[in-house]
Enzyme design. Structure first.
Site, PDB file in Angstrom:
ATOM      1  N   TYR A   1      98.840  25.139  58.686  1.00 26.44           N
ATOM      2  CA  TYR A   1      99.433  23.934  58.105  1.00 26.44           C
ATOM      3  C   TYR A   1     100.416  24.277  56.985  1.00 26.44           C
ATOM      4  CZ  TYR A   1      96.636  20.587  60.696  1.00 26.44           C
ATOM      5  OH  TYR A   1      96.102  19.812  61.696  1.00 26.44           O
TER       6      TYR A   1
ATOM      7  N   GLU B   1      89.384  18.506  62.217  1.00 28.72           N
ATOM      8  CA  GLU B   1      89.333  19.665  63.111  1.00 28.72           C
ATOM      9  C   GLU B   1      88.177  20.586  62.766  1.00 28.72           C
ATOM     10  OE1 GLU B   1      93.376  21.021  62.643  1.00 28.72           O
ATOM     11  OE2 GLU B   1      94.100  19.093  63.434  1.00 28.72           O
TER      12      GLU B   1
END
Length: 405
Positions: free
Chosen positions: A98, A140
């Site tokens: 990310y 997640e």
């Protein structure tokens, strides 16, 4: 969820960012892949990059998330986040990636908007990004933990034991496990990611719906050959159709996907078009396996009877249910008539749900091309079906996410 400092900045800049978000996404991906081409080896599907769907999906999700932070600050867009999180986990995405996305996305925002991106504007959009990213990371992490897997261990090798030529353009692959490690059971409607090495040595991922309930040893999925240029569009399906044979080994992820059949006593209506039949076939197989007594109606649209994938399988499974019926729409009027149009079960043209009597208080699952999904969903809503009772699955990047917050 936005800070008091960032909220007015996002309110003021959302229109201009929204106006340019697709160009921002386009430049973001180009810049990121030029800096880190390894991301196209096993994580990002280059076919989705080639036709622009990945850029459109990213643009839609970011704009939708930012808009909701402004318009509905007390709500979390669970539908959007769940859909993205399941896709990410099926690809083995890890939290540290990310930061890579952040750096290149912020570069693209500045590159497109220029001097309009003041330090205050940059800080506000940075906050938007990390709000979304951290929500996804947490979702997640939960998905990985639920199946006792990690980004590195979601993958395992399976061996092809059967190829079934369903239609001229669709092949089913039956694979068996190659070791005795535990296999995460699939839920009805879920998919797996298949990761294969292309002729140029680059690994490419693609999701395929599971078309049968697990038996502990085997899994089954169907692949439609994708025709068209430019390459690499269709390179995965071409490789599978042309080269993968019985005895070959393939790498699959654990099953994921948030469009999962709920076990209730309510009537069930499934509407699909073309290869969109695949998750419906998986759901039907699970219903048969569980001995379901539900009323089940499958609505399917296709070019012709010959192009209807998995037709024999779903017909047989519907016959095994206590109350299962099939209604079809074929584009060829003559063929529709020959297939039994007079019986009220086969129609010509595009699917029109008003052609059939739908059960009361039913749950609906849709899968097919976007125009099909929009048409059928709109007709159902107009007919009084509550939006909460309609779920849909889209193959590839979901370009419809912004419509469902």
């Amino acid at each position: 969820m936005l800070s008091d400092t960032s909220l007015p900045v996002i309110q003021a800049t959302l229109p201009v960012v929204g106006e340019h978000i697709e160009e921002i996404a386009k430049r973001f991906y180009k810049h990121m892949f030029e800096a880190q081409p390894d991301l196209l080896d096993g994580l990002f599907n280059r076919g989705n990059q080639a036709d622009g769907r990945q850029q459109q999906a990213l643009a839609g999700s970011i704009a939708a998330f930012a808009g909701m932070l402004v318009e509905k600050p007390d709500q979390v867009p669970d539908h959007l986040l769940s859909r993205v999180a399941h896709k990410h986990v099926s690809l083995g995405l890890s939290p540290d990636q990310y930061q890579i996305v952040h750096d290149h996305l912020m570069w693209a925002i500045v590159d497109v908007l220029g001097d309009a991106v003041t330090p205050e504007v940059a800080a506000a959009w940075d906050e938007v990004y990390w709000l979304m990213a951290n929500l996804l990371i947490n979702k997640e992490r939960g998905l990985y933990n639920a199946v006792h897997l990690s980004p590195e261990t979601i993958w395992r090798t399976w061996r092809v034991v059967q190829r079934i030529q369903e239609t001229a353009d669709v092949v089913s692959f039956v694979v068996e496990r190659t070791d005795e490690r535990d296999v995460k059971p699939s839920l009805p409607g879920q998919y797996v990611t298949l990761k294969m090495t292309m002729p140029d040595g680059v690994q490419q991922p693609r999701q395929y719906s599971l078309t049968k309930a697990d038996d502990g040893q085997h899994r089954q999925f169907a692949v439609k050959r994708v025709h068209g240029l430019p390459t690499p569009d269709g390179e995965m399906s071409t490789l599978l159709h042309n080269d993968v044979q019985v005895g070959d080994e393939v790498v699959l992820s654990a099953p994921f996907g948030d469009v999962v059949l709920e076990y209730t006593d309510r009537p069930l209506v499934m509407a699909s078009a073309g290869i969109g039949i695949t998750p419906m076939a998986g759901m039907l197989s699970h219903l048969v396996q569980s001995g379901s007594r539900r009323q089940v109606m499958l609505l399917h649209a296709d070019d012709s009877e010959a192009t209807f994938p998995l037709r024999a399988q779903v017909t047989q499974d519907l016959a095994k249910l206590a109350d299962g019926t099939l209604k079809t729409w074929f584009l060829t009027p003559a063929e529709a008539a020959e297939a039994g149009g007079a019986s009220g079960s086969v129609f010509s043209g595009f699917m029109d749900v008003s052609d059939v009597e739908l059960p009361d208080d039913a749950e609906y699952y849709l899968c097919g091309p976007l125009p099909f999904l929009k048409s059928v969903r709109s007709a159902l809503i107009a007919g009084g079906v509550p939006a909460k009772d309609i779920q849909y699955e889209v193959f590839g990047p979901d370009l419809w996410l912004a419509d469902f917050q």
